[in-house]
Design a protein around this motif. Structure first.
Motif, PDB file in Angstrom:
ATOM      1  N   LYS A  49      22.432  78.240  31.943  1.00 55.69           N
ATOM      2  CA  LYS A  49      21.395  79.242  32.300  1.00 55.69           C
ATOM      3  C   LYS A  49      21.980  80.475  32.231  1.00 55.69           C
ATOM      4  CE  LYS A  49      18.171  80.897  35.489  1.00 55.69           C
ATOM      5  NZ  LYS A  49      17.643  80.699  37.023  1.00 55.69           N
ATOM      6  N   CYS A  90      23.335  81.390  28.947  1.00 56.72           N
ATOM      7  CA  CYS A  90      22.124  81.920  27.836  1.00 56.72           C
ATOM      8  C   CYS A  90      21.795  83.451  28.343  1.00 56.72           C
ATOM      9  CB  CYS A  90      21.081  81.044  27.897  1.00 56.72           C
ATOM     10  SG  CYS A  90      21.302  79.288  27.053  1.00 56.72           S
ATOM     11  N   GLN A  91      21.870  83.679  29.717  1.00 62.95           N
ATOM     12  CA  GLN A  91      21.231  84.968  30.239  1.00 62.95           C
ATOM     13  C   GLN A  91      22.323  85.781  29.628  1.00 62.95           C
ATOM     14  OE1 GLN A  91      20.258  84.575  34.286  1.00 62.95           O
ATOM     15  NE2 GLN A  91      19.047  86.572  34.124  1.00 62.95           N
ATOM     16  N   GLN A  92      23.422  85.753  29.832  1.00 61.06           N
ATOM     17  CA  GLN A  92      24.871  86.392  29.513  1.00 61.06           C
ATOM     18  C   GLN A  92      24.468  86.875  27.838  1.00 61.06           C
ATOM     19  OE1 GLN A  92      28.443  85.337  30.299  1.00 61.06           O
ATOM     20  NE2 GLN A  92      29.266  87.104  29.270  1.00 61.06           N
ATOM     21  N   THR A 112      21.426  89.063  27.212  1.00 63.76           N
ATOM     22  CA  THR A 112      21.404  90.577  27.647  1.00 63.76           C
ATOM     23  C   THR A 112      22.562  91.512  27.041  1.00 63.76           C
ATOM     24  OG1 THR A 112      22.937  89.782  29.727  1.00 63.76           O
ATOM     25  CG2 THR A 112      20.505  89.955  30.119  1.00 63.76           C
ATOM     26  N   TYR A 164      11.552  88.654  28.626  1.00 65.44           N
ATOM     27  CA  TYR A 164      12.994  89.485  29.148  1.00 65.44           C
ATOM     28  C   TYR A 164      12.536  90.427  30.312  1.00 65.44           C
ATOM     29  CZ  TYR A 164      17.284  92.106  28.815  1.00 65.44           C
ATOM     30  OH  TYR A 164      18.602  92.560  29.411  1.00 65.44           O
ATOM     31  N   ILE A 224      14.067  88.605  33.308  1.00 67.53           N
ATOM     32  CA  ILE A 224      15.600  89.161  33.324  1.00 67.53           C
ATOM     33  C   ILE A 224      15.874  90.600  34.192  1.00 67.53           C
ATOM     34  CG2 ILE A 224      17.753  89.250  32.197  1.00 67.53           C
ATOM     35  CD1 ILE A 224      16.610  86.488  31.849  1.00 67.53           C
TER      36      ILE A 224
END
Length: 190
Positions: free
Chosen positions: A11, A14-16, A19, A68, A72
């Motif tokens: 997770k 994927c977030q990195q 972003t 996003y 995020i």
């Protein structure tokens, strides 16, 4: 046994990626500041290879941007990009019969129409997620209206001609409709 640490690491990775790589790349190289929407054919350096725009990608980009924003980072420019993709869809990508095009020019003129409803599915989830992001329930209503139109299209004999002349049933429509319904449900639960 489920490895929770592995799932959390995935997770975070994927977030990195989203972003630090994906969103900055598409915001810099894909967003069409002249005609609205997003270009879909750019090379890895961000150079435009073809100005034809994939309609399903307009919806997917609109969805990802709103997702996003909702999950995020509250980035107003990314939310504006979502709205631009949705506006482009509504203004240029729907044919007189209610079925969306598959591809349009940069300005929004029709290029190609296909037998699928994936353009409609991605547009529906973009509108639903955008409704959550901006709090404007007219987009939730549009999403649900589009979802109902999709269901009518796929249940109208002959509207989507068969891909093959053999008795078979694919799963792609069922799989994407389940996902569309889940995103729309999220809006109604909010």
């Amino acid at each position: 046994m489920i490895d929770i640490k592995y799932i959390e690491d995935c997770k975070l990775l994927c977030q990195q990626d989203l972003t630090e790589d994906i969103m900055p790349f598409w915001m810099k190289n894909g967003v069409d500041k002249v005609n609205g929407g997003v270009y879909t054919s750019v090379d890895k350096e961000g150079k435009l290879m073809d100005s034809t725009k994939s309609v399903w990608f307009q919806g997917r980009f609109g969805y990802v941007c709103s997702y996003y924003y909702n999950n995020i980072k509250k980035d107003v420019e990314i939310l504006k990009a979502s709205k631009s993709a949705i506006d482009f869809i509504e203004e240029h990508c729907i044919d007189a019969d209610g079925h969306m095009f598959f591809a349009v020019t940069a300005e929004g003129n029709p290029v190609q129409k296909r037998r699928y409803v994936f353009s409609e599915c991605f547009a529906s989830i973009a509108m639903a997620e955008y409704a959550l992001a901006c709090g404007d329930n007219t987009y939730a209503d549009k999403s649900l209206e589009l979802f109902n139109r999709i269901l009518k299209m796929i249940s109208t004999p002959g509207f989507l001609p068969p891909k093959f002349n053999i008795e078979a049933r694919g799963h792609s429509i069922t799989m994407i409709l389940i996902n569309v319904a889940l995103v729309i449900k999220q809006v109604s639960d909010a």
